[in-house]
Design an enzyme around this catalytic site. Sequence first.
Site, PDB file in Angstrom:
ATOM      1  N   ASN A  10       0.810  -1.177   0.098  1.00 20.30           N
ATOM      2  CA  ASN A  10       0.024  -0.072   0.006  1.00 20.30           C
ATOM      3  C   ASN A  10       0.786   1.302   0.048  1.00 20.30           C
ATOM      4  O   ASN A  10       1.467   1.519   0.996  1.00 20.30           O
ATOM      5  CB  ASN A  10      -0.900   0.123   1.028  1.00 20.30           C
ATOM      6  N   LYS A  12       0.102   4.231  -0.261  1.00 24.33           N
ATOM      7  CA  LYS A  12      -0.286   5.467   0.307  1.00 24.33           C
ATOM      8  C   LYS A  12      -0.232   6.775  -0.356  1.00 24.33           C
ATOM      9  O   LYS A  12      -0.173   6.596  -1.748  1.00 24.33           O
ATOM     10  CB  LYS A  12       0.141   5.569   2.000  1.00 24.33           C
ATOM     11  N   HIS A  95      -9.348   1.371   4.386  1.00 25.22           N
ATOM     12  CA  HIS A  95      -8.251   1.541   5.288  1.00 25.22           C
ATOM     13  C   HIS A  95      -8.312   2.570   6.484  1.00 25.22           C
ATOM     14  O   HIS A  95      -9.034   3.515   6.297  1.00 25.22           O
ATOM     15  CB  HIS A  95      -7.019   1.934   4.364  1.00 25.22           C
ATOM     16  N   GLU A  97      -6.707   4.968   7.518  1.00 25.82           N
ATOM     17  CA  GLU A  97      -6.356   6.311   7.567  1.00 25.82           C
ATOM     18  C   GLU A  97      -7.729   6.792   6.704  1.00 25.82           C
ATOM     19  O   GLU A  97      -7.950   8.162   6.933  1.00 25.82           O
ATOM     20  CB  GLU A  97      -5.108   6.204   6.599  1.00 25.82           C
ATOM     21  N   GLU A 167      -5.540  -4.969  10.189  1.00 24.93           N
ATOM     22  CA  GLU A 167      -4.354  -4.035  10.428  1.00 24.93           C
ATOM     23  C   GLU A 167      -4.879  -3.290  11.742  1.00 24.93           C
ATOM     24  O   GLU A 167      -5.683  -2.197  11.738  1.00 24.93           O
ATOM     25  CB  GLU A 167      -4.468  -3.098   9.344  1.00 24.93           C
ATOM     26  N   GLY A 173       2.490   1.836  10.895  1.00 21.70           N
ATOM     27  CA  GLY A 173       3.511   2.963  10.560  1.00 21.70           C
ATOM     28  C   GLY A 173       4.451   3.354  11.972  1.00 21.70           C
ATOM     29  O   GLY A 173       5.076   4.437  12.214  1.00 21.70           O
ATOM     30  N   SER A 213       3.524  -2.440  10.268  1.00 25.81           N
ATOM     31  CA  SER A 213       4.776  -2.652  10.300  1.00 25.81           C
ATOM     32  C   SER A 213       5.361  -4.115  10.101  1.00 25.81           C
ATOM     33  O   SER A 213       6.111  -4.516  10.734  1.00 25.81           O
ATOM     34  CB  SER A 213       5.302  -2.437  11.882  1.00 25.81           C
TER      35      SER A 213
HETATM   36  P1  13P Z   1       3.033   0.142   7.539  1.00 29.10           P
HETATM   37  O1  13P Z   1       3.649  -1.110   7.069  1.00 29.10           O
HETATM   38  O2  13P Z   1       3.813   1.378   7.237  1.00 29.10           O
HETATM   39  O3  13P Z   1       2.813  -0.175   9.084  1.00 29.10           O
HETATM   40  O4  13P Z   1       1.824   0.392   7.054  1.00 29.10           O
HETATM   41  C1  13P Z   1       0.630  -0.623   7.023  1.00 29.10           C
HETATM   42  C2  13P Z   1      -0.640  -0.229   6.370  1.00 29.10           C
HETATM   43  O5  13P Z   1      -1.315   0.780   6.836  1.00 29.10           O
HETATM   44  C3  13P Z   1      -0.754  -1.121   4.922  1.00 29.10           C
HETATM   45  O6  13P Z   1      -2.153  -0.755   4.686  1.00 29.10           O
END
Ligand code: 13P
Length: 248
Positions: A10, A12, A95, A97, A167, A173, A213
């Site tokens: 992803n 982002k 997601h 976010e 997740e 992150g 992560s």
């Molecule tokens: P990270 O792997 O950067 O923690 O992000 C996970 C994520 O949100 C994937 O959609």
Amino acid sequence: MARKKIIAGNWKMNMTPSQAVELVNTLKPLVVNDDVDVVFCVPAIDIIPAMEAAKGTNIHIGAENMYFEEKGAYTGEISPAMLVDAGVKYVIIGHSERREYFAETDETVNKKVLKAFEHGITPIVCCGETLTQREQGVTIDFVRQQIKIAFLNVSAEQAASAVIAYEPIWAIGTGKVATTEQAEEVCKAIRDCIAEIYDDGTAAAIRIQYGGSVSASNAAELFAQADIDGGLVGGASLKPDFGKIVNY
Ligand code: 13P
């Protein structure tokens, strides 16, 4: 039948179109693994150049979001037909976010999941609890509710082909990965929830990813768990490390 692993990046809000082409070119020799479905979910503007750069490889290009209407006066949105026309087969839906910053709810997630299936796009349906919810001991109740609403009116056949990404928000992150026990516990609970809604066959077919992560150093242990069928990878999907994750 064993479920095929699916490992998705992803990106982002990272990578301009020209950077996207560079990254696909860097990663394509590193992510060869026929035992795994490899997906790069990229910003909408990067889909077409990334698709072009990935031609002839095992990489599928996916989207990070889409809207639940067919077309019309929805300034700034991307329709399912646009994704299909560009060759997209996977789309991340809901997601955390998007839920946090763009007011997505379980109801809009459900509308998008239904719309994706209507257009033959496989949704990667995201769920996961906050740190507070984990500390309150309501993780599984909360995730079950997210899943039940996301799959309202989805047929068993459609659900069997879906991907769910668990997740935990506190692990995204942060470098703070869930323990394999924590990740497996929730992924198993999600599979049990699918069995309750549908049947054992559907639960055995649906693929459940862990995200939060994921790195080259923890992927193998996570993906070895009985109910974890791969990962949804943020930060590490932008680096050559993604090749190590795909070949965990
Ligand atoms: P990270 O792997 O950067 O923690 O992000 C996970 C994520 O949100 C994937 O959609």
